[in-house]
Design a protein around this motif. Structure first.
Motif, PDB file in Angstrom:
ATOM      1  N   MET A 184       9.303 -17.549 -57.239  1.00  0.00           N
ATOM      2  CA  MET A 184       7.851 -17.327 -57.137  1.00  0.00           C
ATOM      3  C   MET A 184       7.456 -16.825 -55.753  1.00  0.00           C
ATOM      4  SD  MET A 184       6.367 -17.651 -59.978  1.00  0.00           S
ATOM      5  CE  MET A 184       4.634 -17.662 -59.506  1.00  0.00           C
ATOM      6  N   ALA A 185       8.319 -17.077 -54.746  1.00  0.00           N
ATOM      7  CA  ALA A 185       8.007 -16.673 -53.370  1.00  0.00           C
ATOM      8  C   ALA A 185       8.351 -15.208 -53.113  1.00  0.00           C
ATOM      9  CB  ALA A 185       8.754 -17.573 -52.387  1.00  0.00           C
ATOM     10  N   ILE A 186       9.092 -14.594 -54.064  1.00  0.00           N
ATOM     11  CA  ILE A 186       9.461 -13.171 -53.895  1.00  0.00           C
ATOM     12  C   ILE A 186       8.224 -12.297 -54.129  1.00  0.00           C
ATOM     13  CG2 ILE A 186      10.867 -11.277 -54.856  1.00  0.00           C
ATOM     14  CD1 ILE A 186      13.031 -13.376 -55.529  1.00  0.00           C
ATOM     15  N   GLU A 187       7.970 -11.378 -53.185  1.00  0.00           N
ATOM     16  CA  GLU A 187       6.819 -10.477 -53.310  1.00  0.00           C
ATOM     17  C   GLU A 187       7.144  -9.358 -54.301  1.00  0.00           C
ATOM     18  OE1 GLU A 187       3.796 -10.536 -51.815  1.00  0.00           O
ATOM     19  OE2 GLU A 187       4.231 -12.435 -50.804  1.00  0.00           O
ATOM     20  N   VAL A 188       6.213  -9.056 -55.177  1.00  0.00           N
ATOM     21  CA  VAL A 188       6.425  -7.932 -56.112  1.00  0.00           C
ATOM     22  C   VAL A 188       5.243  -6.965 -56.004  1.00  0.00           C
ATOM     23  CG1 VAL A 188       7.825  -9.204 -57.768  1.00  0.00           C
ATOM     24  CG2 VAL A 188       5.332  -9.188 -58.016  1.00  0.00           C
ATOM     25  N   ASP A 189       5.511  -5.677 -56.347  1.00  0.00           N
ATOM     26  CA  ASP A 189       4.423  -4.700 -56.259  1.00  0.00           C
ATOM     27  C   ASP A 189       4.376  -3.779 -57.469  1.00  0.00           C
ATOM     28  OD1 ASP A 189       6.717  -3.273 -55.701  1.00  0.00           O
ATOM     29  OD2 ASP A 189       6.274  -3.093 -53.558  1.00  0.00           O
ATOM     30  N   ASP A 190       5.228  -4.057 -58.488  1.00  0.00           N
ATOM     31  CA  ASP A 190       5.174  -3.204 -59.681  1.00  0.00           C
ATOM     32  C   ASP A 190       4.901  -4.045 -60.943  1.00  0.00           C
ATOM     33  OD1 ASP A 190       7.532  -4.535 -59.807  1.00  0.00           O
ATOM     34  OD2 ASP A 190       8.775  -2.799 -60.308  1.00  0.00           O
ATOM     35  N   GLU A 191       4.743  -3.331 -62.054  1.00  0.00           N
ATOM     36  CA  GLU A 191       4.366  -3.989 -63.304  1.00  0.00           C
ATOM     37  C   GLU A 191       5.445  -4.951 -63.813  1.00  0.00           C
ATOM     38  OE1 GLU A 191       3.081  -2.682 -67.731  1.00  0.00           O
ATOM     39  OE2 GLU A 191       2.859  -1.148 -66.180  1.00  0.00           O
ATOM     40  N   GLN A 192       6.713  -4.486 -63.732  1.00  0.00           N
ATOM     41  CA  GLN A 192       7.825  -5.308 -64.222  1.00  0.00           C
ATOM     42  C   GLN A 192       7.932  -6.604 -63.421  1.00  0.00           C
ATOM     43  OE1 GLN A 192      10.337  -2.204 -63.290  1.00  0.00           O
ATOM     44  NE2 GLN A 192      10.392  -1.268 -65.338  1.00  0.00           N
ATOM     45  N   GLY A 193       7.844  -6.427 -62.082  1.00  0.00           N
ATOM     46  CA  GLY A 193       7.922  -7.598 -61.202  1.00  0.00           C
ATOM     47  C   GLY A 193       6.809  -8.588 -61.495  1.00  0.00           C
ATOM     48  N   THR A 194       5.595  -8.067 -61.676  1.00  0.00           N
ATOM     49  CA  THR A 194       4.438  -8.911 -61.971  1.00  0.00           C
ATOM     50  C   THR A 194       4.644  -9.645 -63.295  1.00  0.00           C
ATOM     51  OG1 THR A 194       3.079  -7.253 -60.851  1.00  0.00           O
ATOM     52  CG2 THR A 194       1.917  -8.911 -62.156  1.00  0.00           C
ATOM     53  N   SER A 195       5.153  -8.906 -64.263  1.00  0.00           N
ATOM     54  CA  SER A 195       5.410  -9.484 -65.580  1.00  0.00           C
ATOM     55  C   SER A 195       6.468 -10.587 -65.492  1.00  0.00           C
ATOM     56  CB  SER A 195       5.852  -8.363 -66.521  1.00  0.00           C
ATOM     57  OG  SER A 195       6.142  -8.877 -67.778  1.00  0.00           O
ATOM     58  N   LEU A 196       7.519 -10.306 -64.729  1.00  0.00           N
ATOM     59  CA  LEU A 196       8.581 -11.308 -64.548  1.00  0.00           C
ATOM     60  C   LEU A 196       8.040 -12.557 -63.866  1.00  0.00           C
ATOM     61  CD1 LEU A 196      11.684  -9.184 -63.423  1.00  0.00           C
ATOM     62  CD2 LEU A 196      11.521 -10.633 -65.462  1.00  0.00           C
ATOM     63  N   LYS A 197       7.250 -12.355 -62.818  1.00  0.00           N
ATOM     64  CA  LYS A 197       6.720 -13.504 -62.085  1.00  0.00           C
ATOM     65  C   LYS A 197       5.749 -14.318 -62.940  1.00  0.00           C
ATOM     66  CE  LYS A 197       5.796 -13.901 -57.742  1.00  0.00           C
ATOM     67  NZ  LYS A 197       5.407 -13.666 -56.320  1.00  0.00           N
ATOM     68  N   LYS A 198       5.031 -13.627 -63.809  1.00  0.00           N
ATOM     69  CA  LYS A 198       4.131 -14.335 -64.717  1.00  0.00           C
ATOM     70  C   LYS A 198       4.949 -15.254 -65.643  1.00  0.00           C
ATOM     71  CE  LYS A 198       0.421 -13.517 -67.976  1.00  0.00           C
ATOM     72  NZ  LYS A 198      -0.144 -12.525 -68.928  1.00  0.00           N
ATOM     73  N   GLY A 199       6.053 -14.693 -66.118  1.00  0.00           N
ATOM     74  CA  GLY A 199       6.948 -15.488 -66.973  1.00  0.00           C
ATOM     75  C   GLY A 199       7.526 -16.677 -66.218  1.00  0.00           C
ATOM     76  N   ILE A 200       7.955 -16.441 -64.994  1.00  0.00           N
ATOM     77  CA  ILE A 200       8.541 -17.501 -64.169  1.00  0.00           C
ATOM     78  C   ILE A 200       7.509 -18.594 -63.912  1.00  0.00           C
ATOM     79  CG2 ILE A 200       9.398 -18.027 -61.845  1.00  0.00           C
ATOM     80  CD1 ILE A 200      10.709 -15.202 -61.895  1.00  0.00           C
ATOM     81  N   SER A 201       6.273 -18.187 -63.619  1.00  0.00           N
ATOM     82  CA  SER A 201       5.202 -19.142 -63.377  1.00  0.00           C
ATOM     83  C   SER A 201       4.953 -20.018 -64.608  1.00  0.00           C
ATOM     84  CB  SER A 201       3.934 -18.368 -62.991  1.00  0.00           C
ATOM     85  OG  SER A 201       2.830 -19.226 -63.030  1.00  0.00           O
ATOM     86  N   MET A 202       4.981 -19.396 -65.791  1.00  0.00           N
ATOM     87  CA  MET A 202       4.785 -20.147 -67.041  1.00  0.00           C
ATOM     88  C   MET A 202       5.888 -21.182 -67.236  1.00  0.00           C
ATOM     89  SD  MET A 202       3.693 -17.368 -69.928  1.00  0.00           S
ATOM     90  CE  MET A 202       4.237 -18.450 -71.272  1.00  0.00           C
TER      91      MET A 202
END
Lengths: 183, 183
Positions: A95-113
């Motif tokens: 969750m601490a990894i910075e993302v700036d694209d759609e895939q990264g955002t989508s992955l982080k959303k999944g990780i957060s869930m």
């Protein structure tokens, strides 16, 4: 003989008169019978004692089982919970990894869930993070892996940083918090 | 009187001769004493019975609790395990997302680690995926949410697709596999 009579009197006072009236043969018979009676009464007393002890043992076992059962249920998630903790650490690191694209955002959303879902599952079972920041250092809950000199803002025994979160299951520590403490 | 004597003879044959020799007063005394003796013996017999039943109850309780304890330990991770399953689903869904940059790759590596770690933790506790592909449909393990017509390649009752993985804890189904089955 007088000892015998005294014992009999104690046991069966209501027969006292008869006992004094009986002849030698009768006395001898009574003596033998009293011995039988005494023997039976001693056996009864012993058996009663054994029964009472067995009944006490039943009550003890029942209490012991009740307590043990409660502990087994209360701490049932201890082993699986403990094994899940590294996954929480890894998810939090991700969750601490910075993302700036759609895939990264989508992955982080999944990780957060997943992280929230795991935390909720653990909480349901009584597993929660050990409070650290602002708490006074407690060697039962916290493991000091580093110290910094105490100051006015951070007096001795204040936790100043958490390196790894700790968790407890009800009152039991699953993993102590790894902290930096002022000293 | 004769009944009484017979009973006495049965109980104490060794005293037979004495009994015939005693006088009226002695007989009356003996009668009273035998009643006492019989009473004590009946009580002893009853107490012995109570003791034996208590001892049997102790053995039963011990067995019952041993079995209960084993079940509590064997299935202790049932609740937490069940609650972790949606996290596995979400992690697997995340693993299916295509990535093409460093951050995405790093996130997926983390997700893969968490997934493997969770699967290992669950396996340690006896929780494993229910076999599906190539298996014959079993309503105890699989839930058919869709059917396709059976063919030469996929005869009736063949599982052709898994929509959601199922898991079991030892012999207990935590969640049935959701499958498409040929019919």
């Amino acid at each position: 003989m007088s000892n015998k009579e005294e014992t009999n009197e104690e046991i069966h006072e209501e027969h006292e008169e008869h006992m004094e009236a009986i002849d030698d043969s009768g006395v001898s018979e009574t003596e033998a019978e009293m011995t039988e009676l005494e023997k039976a009464q001693a056996e009864l007393s012993e058996m009663e004692d054994k029964f009472l002890r067995a009944r006490a043992e039943i009550a003890n076992m029942s209490n012991r089982f009740k307590n043990e059962r409660e502990l087994l249920i209360r701490y049932r998630s201890q082993d699986l919970g403990k094994k899940i903790l590294p996954s929480l650490d890894n998810l939090e690191r991700a969750m601490a990894i910075e993302v700036d694209d759609e895939q990264g955002t989508s992955l982080k959303k999944g990780i957060s869930m997943v992280l929230e879902s795991l935390q909720a599952a653990l909480k349901d079972e009584g597993i929660e993070e050990i409070p650290t920041m602002g708490e006074v250092f407690d060697p039962n809950l916290h493991q000091a892996v580093q110290t910094i000199p105490a100051s006015d803002e951070t007096p001795a025994d204040t936790i100043v940083e958490v390196l790894q979160k700790g968790y407890k299951l009800h009152d039991r520590v699953l993993r102590a918090s790894m902290v930096i403490v002022a000293q």
